[in-house]
Design a protein around this motif. Structure first.
Motif, PDB file in Angstrom:
ATOM      1  N   GLY A  81       1.034  -1.352  -0.015  1.00  0.00           N
ATOM      2  CA  GLY A  81      -0.075  -0.187  -0.067  1.00  0.00           C
ATOM      3  C   GLY A  81       0.768   1.389  -0.123  1.00  0.00           C
ATOM      4  O   GLY A  81      -0.043   1.847  -0.177  1.00  0.00           O
ATOM      5  N   LYS A  82       1.896   1.310  -0.287  1.00  0.00           N
ATOM      6  CA  LYS A  82       3.052   2.851  -0.075  1.00  0.00           C
ATOM      7  C   LYS A  82       3.032   2.911  -1.494  1.00  0.00           C
ATOM      8  O   LYS A  82       2.581   2.799  -2.252  1.00  0.00           O
ATOM      9  CB  LYS A  82       4.273   1.983   0.159  1.00  0.00           C
ATOM     10  CG  LYS A  82       5.568   2.914  -0.098  1.00  0.00           C
ATOM     11  CD  LYS A  82       6.888   2.594   0.164  1.00  0.00           C
ATOM     12  CE  LYS A  82       7.642   4.050   0.043  1.00  0.00           C
ATOM     13  NZ  LYS A  82       9.052   3.404   0.223  1.00  0.00           N
ATOM     14  N   TYR A  83       3.008   4.927  -0.750  1.00  0.00           N
ATOM     15  CA  TYR A  83       2.625   5.222  -2.189  1.00  0.00           C
ATOM     16  C   TYR A  83       3.664   5.677  -2.759  1.00  0.00           C
ATOM     17  O   TYR A  83       4.767   6.304  -2.126  1.00  0.00           O
ATOM     18  CB  TYR A  83       1.072   6.594  -2.061  1.00  0.00           C
ATOM     19  CG  TYR A  83       1.506   7.439  -3.220  1.00  0.00           C
ATOM     20  CD1 TYR A  83       0.248   7.626  -4.107  1.00  0.00           C
ATOM     21  CD2 TYR A  83       2.099   9.075  -3.175  1.00  0.00           C
ATOM     22  CE1 TYR A  83      -0.208   8.286  -4.998  1.00  0.00           C
ATOM     23  CE2 TYR A  83       2.002   9.775  -3.627  1.00  0.00           C
ATOM     24  CZ  TYR A  83       0.882   9.363  -4.778  1.00  0.00           C
ATOM     25  OH  TYR A  83       0.422  10.619  -5.920  1.00  0.00           O
ATOM     26  N   ASN A  84       4.251   5.713  -4.052  1.00  0.00           N
ATOM     27  CA  ASN A  84       4.983   6.526  -5.134  1.00  0.00           C
ATOM     28  C   ASN A  84       4.593   6.743  -5.756  1.00  0.00           C
ATOM     29  O   ASN A  84       3.951   7.085  -6.645  1.00  0.00           O
ATOM     30  CB  ASN A  84       5.888   5.435  -5.380  1.00  0.00           C
ATOM     31  CG  ASN A  84       6.393   3.973  -4.557  1.00  0.00           C
ATOM     32  OD1 ASN A  84       7.365   4.004  -3.502  1.00  0.00           O
ATOM     33  ND2 ASN A  84       5.349   2.965  -4.230  1.00  0.00           N
ATOM     34  N   GLU A  85       5.388   8.181  -6.323  1.00  0.00           N
ATOM     35  CA  GLU A  85       5.248   9.258  -7.058  1.00  0.00           C
ATOM     36  C   GLU A  85       5.269   9.142  -8.406  1.00  0.00           C
ATOM     37  O   GLU A  85       6.346   7.921  -8.356  1.00  0.00           O
ATOM     38  CB  GLU A  85       5.650  10.815  -6.656  1.00  0.00           C
ATOM     39  CG  GLU A  85       5.681  11.395  -6.060  1.00  0.00           C
ATOM     40  CD  GLU A  85       4.289  11.818  -5.749  1.00  0.00           C
ATOM     41  OE1 GLU A  85       3.876  11.776  -6.827  1.00  0.00           O
ATOM     42  OE2 GLU A  85       3.991  12.783  -4.653  1.00  0.00           O
ATOM     43  N   GLY A  86       4.864   9.665  -9.208  1.00  0.00           N
ATOM     44  CA  GLY A  86       4.932   8.398 -10.355  1.00  0.00           C
ATOM     45  C   GLY A  86       6.273   9.261 -11.436  1.00  0.00           C
ATOM     46  O   GLY A  86       6.674  10.287 -10.926  1.00  0.00           O
ATOM     47  N   GLY A  87       6.770   9.210 -12.423  1.00  0.00           N
ATOM     48  CA  GLY A  87       7.178   9.401 -13.299  1.00  0.00           C
ATOM     49  C   GLY A  87       8.981   9.556 -13.249  1.00  0.00           C
ATOM     50  O   GLY A  87      10.180  10.264 -13.071  1.00  0.00           O
ATOM     51  N   GLN A  88       9.487   7.893 -12.117  1.00  0.00           N
ATOM     52  CA  GLN A  88      10.957   7.660 -12.058  1.00  0.00           C
ATOM     53  C   GLN A  88      10.760   6.214 -12.144  1.00  0.00           C
ATOM     54  O   GLN A  88       9.453   5.471 -12.092  1.00  0.00           O
ATOM     55  CB  GLN A  88      10.663   8.590 -10.073  1.00  0.00           C
ATOM     56  CG  GLN A  88       9.660   7.867  -9.000  1.00  0.00           C
ATOM     57  CD  GLN A  88       9.928   7.779  -8.015  1.00  0.00           C
ATOM     58  OE1 GLN A  88      11.243   7.584  -7.450  1.00  0.00           O
ATOM     59  NE2 GLN A  88       9.174   7.779  -7.153  1.00  0.00           N
ATOM     60  N   TYR A  89      12.056   6.287 -12.248  1.00  0.00           N
ATOM     61  CA  TYR A  89      12.668   4.663 -12.216  1.00  0.00           C
ATOM     62  C   TYR A  89      13.145   4.556 -10.192  1.00  0.00           C
ATOM     63  O   TYR A  89      13.511   5.241  -9.737  1.00  0.00           O
ATOM     64  CB  TYR A  89      14.075   4.571 -12.594  1.00  0.00           C
ATOM     65  CG  TYR A  89      13.774   5.052 -13.844  1.00  0.00           C
ATOM     66  CD1 TYR A  89      14.082   3.536 -15.252  1.00  0.00           C
ATOM     67  CD2 TYR A  89      13.861   6.453 -14.701  1.00  0.00           C
ATOM     68  CE1 TYR A  89      13.513   3.802 -16.409  1.00  0.00           C
ATOM     69  CE2 TYR A  89      13.740   6.539 -16.618  1.00  0.00           C
ATOM     70  CZ  TYR A  89      13.186   4.666 -16.871  1.00  0.00           C
ATOM     71  OH  TYR A  89      13.461   5.408 -18.240  1.00  0.00           O
ATOM     72  N   ILE A  90      12.127   3.387  -9.767  1.00  0.00           N
ATOM     73  CA  ILE A  90      12.711   3.149  -8.458  1.00  0.00           C
ATOM     74  C   ILE A  90      13.313   1.034  -8.866  1.00  0.00           C
ATOM     75  O   ILE A  90      13.634   0.636  -9.942  1.00  0.00           O
ATOM     76  CB  ILE A  90      11.394   2.809  -8.052  1.00  0.00           C
ATOM     77  CG1 ILE A  90      10.306   1.278  -8.377  1.00  0.00           C
ATOM     78  CG2 ILE A  90      10.756   4.102  -7.965  1.00  0.00           C
ATOM     79  CD1 ILE A  90       9.563   1.856  -7.839  1.00  0.00           C
TER      80      ILE A  90
END
Length: 958
Positions: free
Chosen positions: A814-823
Motif C-alpha cells: 500500500g506504499k505510495y510512490n510518485e510517478g515519473g521515476q525509476y525505482i
C-alpha cells in the motif's frame, strides 16, 4: 473493373515533366459511392496508374493502387464483411491534387506522383507517403498467375515509434529503424498491422511473405571482409571439435559464411562431424567498407554464443528442431577490423545456425517506414486514425471484426503438459487439483491420443482412453472442469479420413509425393488439408463434430497452423508443400492459413450449437483472427530465463496488433538436459523451480493463464512440495488470479463491447510520457495494475519505471510512490512487483477453485484514492452468445476525490440468472494508509446492494 461509378471529372493539369511534354493534359477523377479513383496520366515505371481512395469510416480510409487498367475484385480474407454505416465524405480538387475528406481526416493525392498525405481535421499531417509516391508495383508471374511484388514507403520522423506486427520474438518492443520479417514460423506470428506513436495505425491487406523495414535481401557474411584467427587467412577459422574435449578436432578450415539454416543445408556439415556430440567455433575478424550501423540476423538452435568486438551479444539455447531469431544493430567503422567469435553446440543431429548481414540503411531509407510483400494483386492498405492506441485498435476491429467474449472458464487456470498419455492421467490430475484446492478450469489433452498410425482420425486410442465420453462427463459434472483437445490439420496417408479428404481433393499432396516421414515411431507419411477450401473447412469441422464435439469437448487447440507441414524446410519448399491452395498460389496466400483454419471451426461450431461459446487456441495467427474466438500462444519456446524475458515484449506487441487474447507456456516448452535427464537434482532442480515460479507470476497476469511443456511435469505439486517457496508463490498467484476474476471478466467484456485490450503496452495509457516509448518489460493488465515480471535468476529486486502523471501504490504494502521515476522495487522469490495506479477501483471476489463457483456475490472494492476513479463491473451468462442480443449487466462504480465519495450505480441490463443482490466490502487506500491486498482483513465499510444506486462516504480506519 470500376464499380459504383457516379461520374467522371476531367480537369486540365499543367505538365509536370516539361522536358517530356510541351502541352497540358486532362486528369481524370472518377467519383464512386464510397470514394474516388484517380487515373494518373504519367505513371512512373513500376509505379501506380490507378489509385482508389475509399472512405470506410470517418477515421479509416482505404488505399488501393495498381499498375494495371483495373482493380482486383478478390475478397479480403482479413476483413469482416459486415456492412458498416455509410460515411459522409466530400471530394475537392484543383489542378495538382484531389482530396477525399471525412469529418475526422483527409487524404490528398498528388496528380503528378500519386503521393498521398493524410491529415487530421485541423490540417496537421499525420502520415505521408514518401515524396514522389513511394509506391513500387513490379509485375511477376507466380505459378502462371500474373501478380505483383509491391512496396510502399512512408515518411517517418525521427521520434516516431512503431508497435504491433504480431509476435516476432526477437525481444524488440519499438520497431523504429528495425526490421521485422513477417513470415509465419513456430513461435513467430506475423500480423501486418502496426500502431504508430503518431496517432495512426496501418493495416496491410496482403497474405504473402512481407517485410517491415529494410527489404533488401539479407547477405551472407562473405559480403564483409573476413580474416581468420591468425589475422591473415581469408574467411573465418572454423573448428569442428568434440563438445567436451576441444583438443579432439574433426575439421579445421576457413569458411566465408555461416549458413546451416534449413534441413537442406545440413548436408554441408563436414563429413564425420557428430552433431549431437560436437561443437563448432568460428573465429577471426570482420571489417566493412562503410561506416555506420550494420545489421546482423542470427537464427540458431542448440547452444549459441556470439561475440563481436569483445562483447557477448547473445548466449542462448533452443531445442535443436526449433531455431529462434535474434537481431543486432552494431556500429562499425570503415575498414576497421573487429574480432568476432561464434560458438555453437548443436546438441542434436538436427540443429540449425545461420548468420546474415546487411550494410547500413541506404540514405533513401533514412526517416522512412517501408512495407514490402512478395506477391499481391495490388497495393492495398488501410489508414486508421485515432487519438489513442485504443482508438486505433478499435478501428482495426471495425475492419477485421469484433473479438467475441471468451467463455468465462477460459480466463481461469489451465493445466497442460506434453503430454497426458491416458484417461487415468487426465482424471487423476484434475482430482489432485481439487484435493489440494488449487484453482483449475481447464485440462488440456495434447497430441497423440489416437493410435500411433492414425494421426488425423480424431479418434481416441481405446487402450489408453477406454471411455472418453465418460471421462469428459466426469470432468464436467464431478470436477467442474473443462476439456480442450489438440486437433492438428494433419492426416496420415491411407487412414479413412485421409481417403475421404483425398477423394474430395481437399489435401495438399506434395508431401505425399515426396514420401516424407515424420518423427513418430517408424515415421509416417502425412500432409495437411487445404484450409483455403471452403468445402474442406466444412469437412474438417464435420470430422471434429462427429468424433469430438459430440462427446462434449469444450475447446480446440489448433497446433502447427503456420502451416508446419515439414519443420525447418526452406521457405520455397514450404510453399511447394501447400501449393496450390484453393484460392491461388501458396506464394500469394502463405501467411493466412491459421486464419482460414480457425474460420472453419468457429463457423462450424456456431452453426452446430450457438449456445456454447467457441474457444480456439492456435499456434499461428493473422489479422482478423480475433473474430473467430481465437487466442494464440507463443509457440514451442525454451525453458530459460532469457526466453521468459522475450515473452514480455512478444505479448505486448501481439496485443498491440489488435489481437486481445495471448498466452505463453508457463515454464517454457522444451528443456535443457540438466532439467530433463534424469530428474533435475540439486542446483538444477532449484533453478527449475525458480524459473517456473517467475514464469507463473507473469502468466497469472497474461490474458490467458496456462501451464504447458515437456517433462518435468508442470503441475504445481510436481514442481515443488507444499512447504517450498515455489509452491507457495504459485499457489498465491493462482488464488490472486481467481480473486481478480471480477476485474478480469469485466475487462474481457469491454474487449467485445468497447474494443478494449487487456494486456496493455505502456504507450497505450501513458503516451504523453516519453520514457515509456521503449519499455518492453512492463505493461498494464487492465486499467489499473502495472505488471513488472522478474526474468533474471536469483533476483531479489528489479528496476522499473512508474509512469508520470499519477502516483502508484505498491499492491503488497500500500506504499505510495510518485510517478515519473525509476525505482528498485523489491522482488523476493515469492513476489513479482505489482503497482496500482492512483485513482483506481479494483473489484476482488471470493476464494474460488473454478469460475463456475456461484459464490460470487461478495465483492471487495479496493479504492485507491488521490484522483477520481471509475470502474464498470460487467456480468453476463458466461458461456453463450446471449450478450450479443443485449443479455448482460453493467454496474458503474465511481469515486470522486473532491467529495471523497464512492457511488455504486444502478445495475443496467439483465440476463437469465442474474443476481442483483450483492455484498460490497469497501477498503480505502490513500497516501497515509498503507493497505495491502489482504483478503482476510476487515473491510472499512460493507453495504448490501440490491441493484439500485448507493453512495458511500470515505471512512478510513487507521
Amino acid at each position: 473493373m470500376l464499380p459504383c461509378i457516379k461520374k467522371s471529372i476531367y480537369i486540365i493539369t499543367a505538365c509536370v515533366y516539361p522536358f517530356l511534354f510541351a502541352c497540358t493534359s486532362r486528369q481524370e477523377i472518377i467519383t464512386l459511392d464510397d470514394g474516388i479513383i484517380i487515373k494518373l496520366k504519367q505513371a512512373a515505371p513500376g509505379g501506380a496508374s490507378l489509385i482508389r481512395l475509399t472512405a470506410i469510416t470517418p477515421k479509416i480510409i482505404r488505399i488501393t493502387a495498381t499498375g494495371a487498367g483495373e482493380f482486383p475484385t478478390t475478397e479480403s480474407l482479413m476483413r469482416d464483411h459486415t456492412k458498416l454505416p455509410a460515411v459522409a465524405w466530400t471530394e475537392q480538387h484543383n489542378a495538382t491534387e484531389a482530396i477525399l475528406k471525412t469529418n475526422s481526416i483527409s487524404a490528398t493525392v498528388s496528380f503528378a506522383t500519386g503521393e498521398i498525405i493524410f491529415k487530421d481535421s485541423s490540417g496537421n499531417i499525420i502520415l505521408q507517403e514518401k515524396a514522389g509516391g513511394g509506391k513500387t508495383i513490379i509485375p511477376v508471374k507466380v505459378d502462371e498467375k500474373p501478380l505483383y511484388q509491391v512496396s510502399q514507403v512512408f515518411e517517418s520522423p525521427t521520434e516516431e515509434a512503431f508497435y504491433g506486427l504480431g509476435q516476432p520474438q526477437t525481444g524488440m518492443i519499438n520497431y523504429k529503424d528495425k526490421d521485422v520479417d513477417l513470415t509465419q514460423y513456430n513461435s513467430t506470428v506475423s500480423v501486418p498491422f502496426l500502431v504508430s506513436s503518431r496517432k495512426y495505425g496501418l493495416l496491410w491487406d496482403n497474405y504473402s511473405i512481407t517485410s517491415f523495414g529494410d527489404n533488401r535481401k539479407k547477405q551472407d557474411i562473405s559480403s564483409l571482409s573476413l580474416t581468420g584467427s591468425d589475422g591473415i587467412s581469408k574467411g573465418l577459422t572454423a573448428t569442428y571439435s568434440d563438445r567436451t574435449d576441444s583438443s579432439k578436432i574433426f575439421v579445421k578450415q576457413q569458411e566465408d559464411k555461416i549458413d546451416y539454416a534449413f534441413l537442406s543445408s545440413l548436408k554441408n556439415i563436414p563429413a564425420g562431424f557428430p552433431m549431437d556430440k560436437g561443437k563448432v567455433k568460428w573465429e577471426g575478424y570482420i571489417s566493412a567498407d562503410t561506416t555506420g550501423e550494420h545489421k546482423f540476423y542470427l537464427s540458431a538452435s542448440g547452444y549459441i554464443k556470439y561475440w563481436l568486438d569483445g562483447k557477448l551479444l547473445l548466449d542462448k539455447w533452443r531445442e535443436g528442431w526449433n531455431p529462434g531469431p535474434s537481431f543486432f544493430a552494431v556500429q562499425l567503422e570503415k575498414n576497421k577490423k573487429y574480432p568476432i567469435k561464434i560458438e555453437w553446440i548443436p546438441e542434436s543431429i538436427q540443429a540449425f545456425v545461420s548468420l546474415k548481414w546487411l550494410s547500413p540503411n541506404p540514405v533513401s531509407l533514412n526517416n522512412k517506414m517501408t512495407i514490402y510483400s512478395e506477391a499481391a494483386e495490388a497495393i492495398d492498405y488501410y489508414f486508421v486514425y485515432g487519438q489513442t492506441a485504443d482508438d486505433i485498435i478499435s478501428g482495426y476491429r471495425e475492419l477485421t471484426g469484433k473479438a467475441p467474449i471468451l467463455p468465462k472458464w477460459a480466463l481461469g487456470f489451465w493445466q497442460s503438459r506434453e503430454r497426458y498419455k491416458t484417461q487415468a492421467e487426465i482424471e487423476s490430475t484434475v482430482a489432485e487439483f481439487r484435493k489440494r484446492k488449487i484453482g483449475l478450469d481447464n485440462i488440456v489433452l495434447d497430441w497423440s491420443y489416437w493410435k500411433e498410425d492414425a494421426w488425423g482420425s480424431q479418434e481416441f486410442d481405446s487402450t489408453r482412453f477406454p471411455d472418453p465420453d465418460g471421462m469428459i462427463k466426469k470432468l464436467h459434472n464431478e470436477y467442474n472442469a473443462h476439456f480442450m483437445i489438440s486437433v492438428w490439420p494433419k492426416f496420415y496417408e491411407g487412414i479413412e479420413t485421409y481417403k475421404l479428404f483425398d477423394k474430395n481433393n481437399w489435401l495438399y499432396k506434395q508431401n505425399i509425393k515426396d514420401e516424407t516421414r515424420d518423427w513418430i515411431g517408424k515415421g509416417y507419411v502425412s500432409t495437411f488439408y487445404d484450409a483455403y477450401n471452403a468445402d474442406a473447412r466444412k469437412g474438417f469441422w464435420n470430422l471434429l463434430n462427429s468424433k469430438l464435439f459430440s462427446k462434449g469437448v469444450d475447446a480446440w487447440w489448433l497446433d502447427a497452423t503456420e502451416p508446419d507441414i515439414l519443420s525447418n524446410a526452406t521457405i520455397e519448399k514450404r510453399k511447394t508443400l501447400m501449393n496450390p491452395t484453393a484460392l491461388g498460389p501458396a506464394t500469394q496466400y502463405f501467411n493466412g492459413y491459421a486464419l482460414q483454419n480457425a474460420k472453419g471451426i468457429y463457423e462450424g461450431q456456431r452453426q452446430t450449437n450457438n449456445d456454447q461459446r467457441v474457444f480456439i487456441l492456435t499456434r499461428s495467427a493473422y489479422a482478423g483472427m480475433q473474430r473467430y474466438g481465437a487466442a494464440t500462444w507463443s509457440g514451442d519456446i525454451a525453458a530459460r530465463f532469457d526466453e521468459l524475458e522475450r515473452q514480455i515484449p512478444a505479448g505486448i506487441n501481439f496485443s498491440l496488433s489488435g489481437l486481445p487474447y495471448w498466452t505463453t507456456d508457463i515454464g517454457g516448452f522444451f528443456v535443457e538436459d540438466k532439467y530433463d535427464k534424469p530428474n533435475p537434482q540439486g542446483e538444477a532442480l532449484e533453478e527449475w523451480r525458480e524459473l517456473n515460479t517467475r514464469w507463473y507470476q507473469f502468466g497469472a497476469f497474461c490474458p490467458l493463464f496456462r501451464s504447458h511443456g515437456q517433462y518435468p511435469y508442470r503441475e504445481i505439486y510436481n514442481i515443488a512440495p507444499e512447504n517450498h517457496p515455489a509452491y507457495k508463490s504459485m499457489l498465491y498467484y493462482n488464488q490472486l488470479r481467481y480473486r481478480l476474476m471480477p476485474y478480469i471478466y469485466s475487462a474481457t467484456g469491454s474487449v467485445y463491447h468497447n474494443n478494449y485490450t487487456l494486456m496493455r503496452g505502456l504507450i497505450m495509457d501513458f503516451a504523453s510520457d516519453p520514457n515509456v516509448k521503449n519499455i518492453g518489460d512492463q505493461y498494464m493488465f487492465g486499467s489499473s495494475i502495472l505488471v513488472n515480471p522478474v526474468y533474471k535468476p536469483h533476483a531479489v529486486e528489479r528496476k522499473l519505471y512508474l509512469p508520470a502523471g499519477q502516483g502508484w501504490y505498491d499492491m503488497y504494502t500500500g506504499k505510495y510512490n510518485e510517478g515519473g521515476q525509476y525505482i528498485d522495487a523489491a522482488a523476493p522469490y515469492e513476489r513479482m512487483p505489482l503497482f496500482v495506479k492512483e485513482g483506481s477501483i479494483i473489484p476482488v471476489g471470493p476464494d474460488i477453485q473454478h469460475t463456475n463457483d456461484t459464490n460470487t456475490d461478495k465483492i471487495t472494492l479496493y479504492i485507491y484514492t488521490g484522483r477520481d476513479a471509475s470502474f464498470n463491473l460487467y456480468e453476463d451468462e458466461g458461456v453463450n452468445y446471449n450478450y450479443e442480443k443485449g443479455a448482460f449487466c453493467n454496474i458503474p462504480i465511481s469515486y470522486k476525490e473532491a467529495s471523497q465519495t464512492l457511488t455504486i450505480g444502478k445495475c443496467s441490463g439483465d440476463f437469465k440468472g442474474i443476481s442483483k443482490n450483492k455484498i460490497f466490502r469497501i477498503v480505502w487506500i490513500d497516501k497515509d494508509k498503507k493497505t495491502n491486498i489482504d483478503f482476510s482483513a476487515q473491510a472499512d465499510t460493507a453495504i448490501s446492494y440490491n441493484g439500485n444506486e448507493q453512495t458511500i462516504k470515505m471512512n478510513i480506519k487507521y
